[in-house]
Design an enzyme around this catalytic site. Structure first.
Site, PDB file in Angstrom:
ATOM      1  N   ARG A 102       6.089  -5.546   4.998  1.00 17.35           N
ATOM      2  CA  ARG A 102       5.580  -5.749   3.173  1.00 17.35           C
ATOM      3  C   ARG A 102       6.935  -6.342   2.863  1.00 17.35           C
ATOM      4  O   ARG A 102       8.123  -5.981   2.764  1.00 17.35           O
ATOM      5  CB  ARG A 102       6.165  -3.917   3.317  1.00 17.35           C
ATOM      6  CG  ARG A 102       6.829  -3.829   1.520  1.00 17.35           C
ATOM      7  CD  ARG A 102       6.770  -2.748   0.883  1.00 17.35           C
ATOM      8  NE  ARG A 102       5.034  -2.073   0.981  1.00 17.35           N
ATOM      9  CZ  ARG A 102       4.762  -0.836   0.042  1.00 17.35           C
ATOM     10  NH1 ARG A 102       5.897   0.000  -0.730  1.00 17.35           N
ATOM     11  NH2 ARG A 102       3.252  -0.088   0.360  1.00 17.35           N
ATOM     12  N   HIS A 129      -2.735  -5.638  -0.277  1.00 12.76           N
ATOM     13  CA  HIS A 129      -2.142  -4.603  -0.242  1.00 12.76           C
ATOM     14  C   HIS A 129      -3.510  -4.383   1.059  1.00 12.76           C
ATOM     15  O   HIS A 129      -3.801  -3.030   0.651  1.00 12.76           O
ATOM     16  CB  HIS A 129      -2.374  -3.167  -0.291  1.00 12.76           C
ATOM     17  CG  HIS A 129      -1.150  -2.472  -0.319  1.00 12.76           C
ATOM     18  ND1 HIS A 129      -0.813  -2.036   1.209  1.00 12.76           N
ATOM     19  CD2 HIS A 129      -1.069  -1.607  -1.507  1.00 12.76           C
ATOM     20  CE1 HIS A 129       0.044  -1.004   0.420  1.00 12.76           C
ATOM     21  NE2 HIS A 129      -0.268  -0.528  -0.631  1.00 12.76           N
ATOM     22  N   GLN A 132      -3.580  -0.214   2.552  1.00 13.95           N
ATOM     23  CA  GLN A 132      -4.522   0.750   0.888  1.00 13.95           C
ATOM     24  C   GLN A 132      -5.857   0.664   1.336  1.00 13.95           C
ATOM     25  O   GLN A 132      -6.453   2.101   0.775  1.00 13.95           O
ATOM     26  CB  GLN A 132      -3.728  -0.167  -0.180  1.00 13.95           C
ATOM     27  CG  GLN A 132      -3.974   0.953  -1.173  1.00 13.95           C
ATOM     28  CD  GLN A 132      -3.232   2.258  -0.796  1.00 13.95           C
ATOM     29  OE1 GLN A 132      -2.071   2.993  -1.027  1.00 13.95           O
ATOM     30  NE2 GLN A 132      -4.076   3.887  -1.163  1.00 13.95           N
ATOM     31  N   ASP A 220      -3.783   0.938 -10.941  1.00 12.05           N
ATOM     32  CA  ASP A 220      -2.493   0.596 -10.920  1.00 12.05           C
ATOM     33  C   ASP A 220      -1.851   0.794 -11.328  1.00 12.05           C
ATOM     34  O   ASP A 220      -1.684  -0.111 -12.437  1.00 12.05           O
ATOM     35  CB  ASP A 220      -3.157  -0.423  -9.367  1.00 12.05           C
ATOM     36  CG  ASP A 220      -1.471  -0.322  -8.792  1.00 12.05           C
ATOM     37  OD1 ASP A 220      -0.742   0.189  -8.450  1.00 12.05           O
ATOM     38  OD2 ASP A 220      -0.832  -1.860  -7.923  1.00 12.05           O
ATOM     39  N   CYS A 260      -3.418   4.296  -5.534  1.00 10.53           N
ATOM     40  CA  CYS A 260      -2.778   4.236  -4.756  1.00 10.53           C
ATOM     41  C   CYS A 260      -1.575   4.328  -4.662  1.00 10.53           C
ATOM     42  O   CYS A 260      -0.562   5.044  -3.287  1.00 10.53           O
ATOM     43  CB  CYS A 260      -2.488   2.495  -4.348  1.00 10.53           C
ATOM     44  SG  CYS A 260      -1.247   1.580  -5.689  1.00 10.53           S
ATOM     45  N   ARG A 288      -4.283   6.954   4.751  1.00  9.89           N
ATOM     46  CA  ARG A 288      -3.641   5.653   4.904  1.00  9.89           C
ATOM     47  C   ARG A 288      -2.999   5.691   6.804  1.00  9.89           C
ATOM     48  O   ARG A 288      -2.729   5.112   7.668  1.00  9.89           O
ATOM     49  CB  ARG A 288      -2.512   5.240   4.706  1.00  9.89           C
ATOM     50  CG  ARG A 288      -2.288   5.806   2.657  1.00  9.89           C
ATOM     51  CD  ARG A 288      -2.864   4.036   2.291  1.00  9.89           C
ATOM     52  NE  ARG A 288      -2.050   3.286   2.892  1.00  9.89           N
ATOM     53  CZ  ARG A 288      -0.641   2.786   2.653  1.00  9.89           C
ATOM     54  NH1 ARG A 288      -0.195   2.677   1.547  1.00  9.89           N
ATOM     55  NH2 ARG A 288       0.283   1.601   3.404  1.00  9.89           N
TER      56      ARG A 288
HETATM   57  N1  NVA Z   1       0.929  -3.002  -6.975  1.00 12.21           N
HETATM   58  C1  NVA Z   1       2.173  -2.224  -7.028  1.00 12.21           C
HETATM   59  C2  NVA Z   1       1.808  -1.093  -5.149  1.00 12.21           C
HETATM   60  C3  NVA Z   1       2.031  -0.240  -4.735  1.00 12.21           C
HETATM   61  C4  NVA Z   1       1.668   0.775  -3.912  1.00 12.21           C
HETATM   62  C5  NVA Z   1       3.261  -2.450  -6.592  1.00 12.21           C
HETATM   63  O1  NVA Z   1       2.696  -3.749  -5.756  1.00 12.21           O
HETATM   64  O2  NVA Z   1       4.168  -2.157  -6.616  1.00 12.21           O
HETATM   65  N1   CP Z   2       0.073   3.197  -2.111  1.00 11.50           N
HETATM   66  C1   CP Z   2       1.716   2.620  -0.825  1.00 11.50           C
HETATM   67  O1   CP Z   2       2.152   1.204  -0.431  1.00 11.50           O
HETATM   68  O2   CP Z   2       2.355   3.370  -1.194  1.00 11.50           O
HETATM   69  P1   CP Z   2       4.588   3.047  -1.108  1.00 11.50           P
HETATM   70  O3   CP Z   2       4.696   1.925  -1.833  1.00 11.50           O
HETATM   71  O4   CP Z   2       5.107   4.133  -0.817  1.00 11.50           O
HETATM   72  O5   CP Z   2       4.160   2.616   0.684  1.00 11.50           O
END
Ligand code: NVA
Ligand code: CP
Length: 301
Positions: A102, A129, A132, A220, A260, A288
């Site tokens: 990540r 993502h 997800q 989101d 998500c 997930r």
């Molecule tokens: N768009 C959000 C998704 C989190 C799972 C982010 O990147 O923070």
């Molecule tokens: N939806 C998601 O990826 O959650 P986290 O940021 O908690 O991993």
């Protein structure tokens, strides 16, 4: 399939095979059947951003498959002190059987896959993502019985979630309508991909137009991880881009709502809509685990 870097790389068949395997693994777990399909295998999980779901579902998932997950925070890794990703890739390839990462830049994930010699799984970048969205498609199919022909609406920021949902939805035969404000539209690469789908894809500034006749509405956060400094400006830009009762009234009866998570009630979604659809939203979070187990088995077995 060697890696999971972005939805754009997957064929419709590969997506459906992953969803079928995820359904099977979910069924087996629910019936106390456990196959140690990844016995003795190790997954390194590099996190340069915070996480609840991704971390816990990957760590639990690899354990349930008989393997072992290593949580690798960039605060502790040399990568956080400037060691090149190319060297990290070559070193970790000598120890591990797979890497989940990540991070911010999609290019870092692509480099890790190109230079390393083990499967790489994208656990979220600024661009996409995919883990997800596999769980999302699994959840919609679980509730609706089918994906093909359904209408997906996406409301809000043209961010990593929008980019992945548009591609995943179109590849599985859904119609996709995205409502995003000017200046916050999905990535060009994604819009170029969607352009080949004719009327099946629409991009609008009008949330009600996107939600009309929808079978599932996604949203989101307005400010993603790394954009905290822009939160105020974004709150102004996204005003009105909210999943609320009026939007649901424009959708098809029985329309699902997916998020998500984490969610900001009162911003991209009202507390009422969130709670009314909590079952579906937490099914999505649970999936997930199952979807990522399918990804790990497919790539690492
Ligand atoms: N768009 C959000 C998704 C989190 C799972 C982010 O990147 O923070
Ligand atoms: N939806 C998601 O990826 O959650 P986290 O940021 O908690 O991993």
């Amino acid at each position: 399939m060697k890696h999971l870097l972005k939805m754009l790389d997957l064929s419709e068949n590969e997506i459906l095979e992953l969803l079928d395997l995820a359904d099977q693994l979910k069924y087996e777990l629910g019936h106390g059947i456990r196959h140690p399909l990844l016995a003795g295998k190790t997954l390194g999980m590099i996190f340069q951003k915070a996480s609840t779901r991704t971390r816990v579902s990957f760590e639990t998932g690899i354990y349930q498959l008989g393997g072992y997950g290593l949580f690798l925070s960039s605060h502790d890794l040399q990568i956080g002190r400037g060691e090149p990703v190319e060297d990290t890739a070559r070193v970790l390839s000598r120890y591990l059987d797979g890497i989940m990462i990540r991070t911010f830049d999609q290019e870092e994930v692509e480099t890790l896959a190109r230079v390393g010699s083990i499967p790489v799984i994208n656990g979220l970048t600024d661009f996409c993502h995919p883990c997800q969205v596999l769980a999302d498609l699994m959840t919609v199919r679980e509730h609706k019985g089918i994906l093909e022909g359904l209408k997906m609406a996406y409301i809000g920021d043209g961010n990593n979630m929008a980019n992945s949902l548009i591609v995943g939805g179109l590849k599985t035969g859904m119609r996709v309508a995205a409502a995003c404000p000017d200046g916050y539209r999905p990535a060009k690469e994604v819009l170029d991909f969607a352009a080949d789908f004719g009327d099946a894809f629409t991009l609008t500034g009008d949330c009600l137009e996107a939600a009309a006749g929808a079978d599932v509405i996604f949203t989101d956060v307005w400010a993603s991880m790394g954009q905290e400094g822009e939160a105020e400006k974004r709150r102004a830009a996204f005003k009105g881009y909210q999943v609320n009762g009026a939007l649901l009234a424009a959708a098809n009866p029985g329309c699902m709502v997916q998020h998500c998570l984490p969610a900001h009630r009162g911003e991209e979604i009202t507390a009422e809509v969130f709670e009314a659809h909590a079952q579906e939203i937490f099914d999505e979070a649970e999936n997930r685990l199952h979807a990522q187990k399918a990804v790990m088995v497919t790539l690492m077995k």
